[in-house]
Design a protein around this motif. Sequence first.
Motif, PDB file in Angstrom:
ATOM      1  N   LYS A  60       8.010   7.984   9.584  1.00  0.00           N
ATOM      2  CA  LYS A  60       6.778   8.828   9.899  1.00  0.00           C
ATOM      3  C   LYS A  60       5.964   9.270   8.639  1.00  0.00           C
ATOM      4  CE  LYS A  60       7.575   8.812  14.485  1.00  0.00           C
ATOM      5  NZ  LYS A  60       7.737   7.514  14.921  1.00  0.00           N
ATOM      6  N   ILE A  61       6.147   8.465   7.373  1.00  0.00           N
ATOM      7  CA  ILE A  61       5.507   9.218   6.191  1.00  0.00           C
ATOM      8  C   ILE A  61       4.231   8.513   6.031  1.00  0.00           C
ATOM      9  CG2 ILE A  61       5.677   9.183   3.733  1.00  0.00           C
ATOM     10  CD1 ILE A  61       8.825   9.369   4.268  1.00  0.00           C
ATOM     11  N   GLY A  62       3.958   7.152   5.926  1.00  0.00           N
ATOM     12  CA  GLY A  62       2.815   6.306   5.720  1.00  0.00           C
ATOM     13  C   GLY A  62       2.208   6.370   4.142  1.00  0.00           C
ATOM     14  N   LEU A  63       3.134   5.724   3.565  1.00  0.00           N
ATOM     15  CA  LEU A  63       2.821   5.633   2.295  1.00  0.00           C
ATOM     16  C   LEU A  63       1.408   4.593   2.045  1.00  0.00           C
ATOM     17  CD1 LEU A  63       6.420   5.287   0.511  1.00  0.00           C
ATOM     18  CD2 LEU A  63       4.879   7.588   0.433  1.00  0.00           C
ATOM     19  N   PRO A  64       0.670   4.862   1.013  1.00  0.00           N
ATOM     20  CA  PRO A  64      -0.409   4.162   0.695  1.00  0.00           C
ATOM     21  C   PRO A  64      -0.034   2.680  -0.105  1.00  0.00           C
ATOM     22  CG  PRO A  64      -0.593   5.929  -0.831  1.00  0.00           C
ATOM     23  CD  PRO A  64       0.610   5.932   0.209  1.00  0.00           C
ATOM     24  N   TRP A  65       1.058   2.851  -0.718  1.00  0.00           N
ATOM     25  CA  TRP A  65       1.215   1.696  -1.715  1.00  0.00           C
ATOM     26  C   TRP A  65       1.832   0.131  -1.054  1.00  0.00           C
ATOM     27  CZ3 TRP A  65       5.879  -0.951  -1.825  1.00  0.00           C
ATOM     28  CH2 TRP A  65       6.954  -0.295  -1.452  1.00  0.00           C
ATOM     29  N   PRO A  66       2.538   0.207   0.216  1.00  0.00           N
ATOM     30  CA  PRO A  66       2.694  -1.171   0.906  1.00  0.00           C
ATOM     31  C   PRO A  66       1.380  -1.764   1.534  1.00  0.00           C
ATOM     32  CG  PRO A  66       4.059   0.690   1.664  1.00  0.00           C
ATOM     33  CD  PRO A  66       3.277   1.415   1.092  1.00  0.00           C
ATOM     34  N   GLU A  67       0.359  -0.970   1.891  1.00  0.00           N
ATOM     35  CA  GLU A  67      -0.873  -1.742   2.335  1.00  0.00           C
ATOM     36  C   GLU A  67      -1.551  -2.256   1.022  1.00  0.00           C
ATOM     37  OE1 GLU A  67      -4.850  -0.823   4.256  1.00  0.00           O
ATOM     38  OE2 GLU A  67      -3.344   0.338   4.744  1.00  0.00           O
TER      39      GLU A  67
END
Length: 186
Positions: A60-67
């Motif tokens: 439940k974090i939602g880091l920007p780097w994977p996208e």
Amino acid sequence: MTQDIQPAVGFVSPAPGRFGIIHRGVVRLVTWACWLFGGLALAVLVIALLAGVFDRFLFKIGLPWPEELGRLALIWLTFIGAIVAMAQGRHFAIAFQEDPSAQPLLMRAMIALATATIAVFLAYQGWLMLDLVGGQTMAAFDISVTWMYLPFIIFTCATAVLEALMLLSIAIRLVSPAARPAPNNA
């Protein structure tokens, strides 16, 4: 691996002789390098997307780097695949005749010349775009936006080189009657 793939109808195979050996060698080298980098780009894409899924739904974090990494890998994978298709004569094409294999060599030469010319023009325009955005960086990574536009320039340059080789093969076939393909009477 690539020997089983047949070129598209109307594709001019490399001319016989020394130039044909060089032409086939360049195509094999380009194909091999693209398979290698394409596999790497696919692995990065899968890992980035899986990291994004686990990150978002498990932690439940939602880091920007994977996208952002997935988008970058998909762009590279798309253009790498296009280079492989172009090298093997499997890229999409418009047939000007019902049977493109019956197309005269001179017509194929004009198509190759037009394609190479357009590719050089697009590579130049891509280079101008790189000059415009070269100082910007990606949001999640501290790398230049250039990495997002670079595959387009590589693809257009590869297209120009492959079409120039095709044009030389056609020129050899036009000049040397022994190098011309047999007419298709079927």
